[in-house]
Design an enzyme around this catalytic site. Structure first.
Site, PDB file in Angstrom:
ATOM      1  N   ASP A 181       0.873  -1.171   0.000  1.00 53.38           N
ATOM      2  CA  ASP A 181       0.000   0.000   0.000  1.00 53.38           C
ATOM      3  C   ASP A 181       0.913   1.223   0.000  1.00 53.38           C
ATOM      4  O   ASP A 181       2.121   1.105   0.236  1.00 53.38           O
ATOM      5  CB  ASP A 181      -0.893  -0.019   1.240  1.00 53.38           C
ATOM      6  CG  ASP A 181      -1.796   1.197   1.343  1.00 53.38           C
ATOM      7  OD1 ASP A 181      -2.302   1.653   0.304  1.00 53.38           O
ATOM      8  OD2 ASP A 181      -1.965   1.701   2.468  1.00 53.38           O
ATOM      9  N   ASP A 225      -0.029   5.087   1.185  1.00 52.78           N
ATOM     10  CA  ASP A 225      -0.209   5.993   2.319  1.00 52.78           C
ATOM     11  C   ASP A 225      -0.293   5.214   3.625  1.00 52.78           C
ATOM     12  O   ASP A 225      -1.141   4.340   3.790  1.00 52.78           O
ATOM     13  CB  ASP A 225      -1.471   6.835   2.123  1.00 52.78           C
ATOM     14  CG  ASP A 225      -1.398   7.684   0.868  1.00 52.78           C
ATOM     15  OD1 ASP A 225      -0.439   8.460   0.744  1.00 52.78           O
ATOM     16  OD2 ASP A 225      -2.285   7.549   0.009  1.00 52.78           O
ATOM     17  N   LYS A 264      -0.840   9.980  -9.843  1.00 48.88           N
ATOM     18  CA  LYS A 264       0.259  10.948  -9.893  1.00 48.88           C
ATOM     19  C   LYS A 264       0.906  11.111  -8.523  1.00 48.88           C
ATOM     20  O   LYS A 264       2.126  11.231  -8.411  1.00 48.88           O
ATOM     21  CB  LYS A 264      -0.247  12.303 -10.404  1.00 48.88           C
ATOM     22  CG  LYS A 264      -0.594  12.323 -11.883  1.00 48.88           C
ATOM     23  CD  LYS A 264      -0.997  13.723 -12.331  1.00 48.88           C
ATOM     24  CE  LYS A 264      -1.301  13.763 -13.824  1.00 48.88           C
ATOM     25  NZ  LYS A 264      -1.719  15.128 -14.256  1.00 48.88           N
TER      26      LYS A 264
END
Length: 320
Positions: free
Chosen positions: A83, A85, A204
């Site tokens: 993952d 974050d 992004k």
């Protein structure tokens, strides 16, 4: 099929300040139907370690450590999936939350997400989905359109602006990698294990984190699956299913590193082994379905686990 579960006790910082008046009315169930609050119990116990297999050699162009195996473990993952974050970087409180609030301020929406409230909103995967659920609950700003299709475009515009602000923080390297991330990535790449990042965040933003913080050499060898690349976000397993299919690997031979209950649910629903490294917002979530739980990956001399340990979890998985 037997699995091994490993837990490392975690001492967390003192709880954040009390919530605001609007936050006191909100809970995970306010946004997610039939949601239940995470268990407050803590897992305690020994950290089970595999036999040491990885040695550290200086030699990377950046002057850091390059990892290699002294002898190959009996089992290695086909792919190591991270993952973003909370796993690569603890971005939520001082990264994404700040960028959301700056966007709301620049748009003069009269909205601020404090630390506690944002923690509740993180139960919803995806920034656009998070904003939509929040406004549906507390009311849409006066400047927001009334038409549903126009509101969708309005949310997309807010999210685009928020992503641009977030990328500035990343490019300035104001948010560091979590301990052990670069080490584990290097071990995987050195041993021919495929590496990917699977995130509900904007593509992004995820690419900026990988390129700026892990460096361009590593980034060239890391596949990114992010944002709206799948129609449903975590806890739906779609993003992990897509990763396995694209990489050409068996899901049962993938090891996922997650930090949240919704990420864990997505990984397990995809049939993958999942290690949880708790982050600031997820320390009290229920991870009893995880194959191992730590406070971080860690670098020597405070290393929590390495690639050999990931392989050992797969070995245990196939012991009946």
């Amino acid at each position: 099929m037997a699995t091994v579960k490993v837990y490392l006790s975690l001492v967390t910082a003192s709880p954040p300040p009390s919530s605001s008046s609007i936050q006191s009315k909100l809970s995970p169930s306010s946004f997610i139907p039939n949601a239940r609050k995470a268990s407050k119990s803590r897992f305690m116990g020994k950290c089970l370690r595999s036999n040491p297999m990885i040695i550290m050699n200086r030699g990377s162009r950046s002057g850091g450590f390059k990892c290699s195996a002294s002898s190959s473990p009996a089992t290695l993952p086909s792919a190591l999936l991270f993952d973003c974050d909370g796993v690569l970087v603890d971005t939520e409180k001082d990264g994404h939350r700040i960028s959301f609030n700056d966007t709301f301020k620049e748009r003069d929406l009269g909205v601020t997400w404090d630390v506690d409230l944002y923690g509740e909103l993180l139960k919803i995967g995806g920034g656009k989905e998070r904003m939509t659920a929040y406004f549906n609950k507390v009311g849409w700003p006066e400047k927001a359109p009334k038409d549903e299709a126009e509101r969708k475009a309005f949310i997309a515009g807010l999210h685009k602006q928020k992503t641009e602000l977030f990328m500035v923080l990343i490019e300035k390297k104001l948010l560091p990698l979590r301990p052990g991330v670069a080490k584990l990535v290097d071990q995987a790449l050195t041993n021919g294990v495929k590496v990917a990042v699977c995130s509900t965040s904007n593509e992004k933003a995820v690419s900026a984190i990988v390129s700026c913080l892990l460096g361009p050499e590593r980034a060239e060898n890391i596949k990114i699956f992010a944002g709206d690349v799948v129609p449903k976000k975590k806890p739906d397993p779609a993003i992990y299913n897509l990763a396995a299919e694209t990489l050409g690997v068996d899901p049962s031979k993938c090891v996922v590193v997650e930090d949240s209950a919704i990420g864990l649910a997505a990984a397990k629903a995809a049939g993958m082994t999942c290690i949880v490294t708790k982050s600031g917002y997820t320390a009290d979530e229920n991870f009893e379905n995880a194959d191992a739980v730590f406070d971080c990956i860690g670098d020597p001399p405070e290393e929590r686990f390495d690639l050999s340990f990931c392989g050992s979890l797969l070995q245990k998985q196939f012991v009946s």
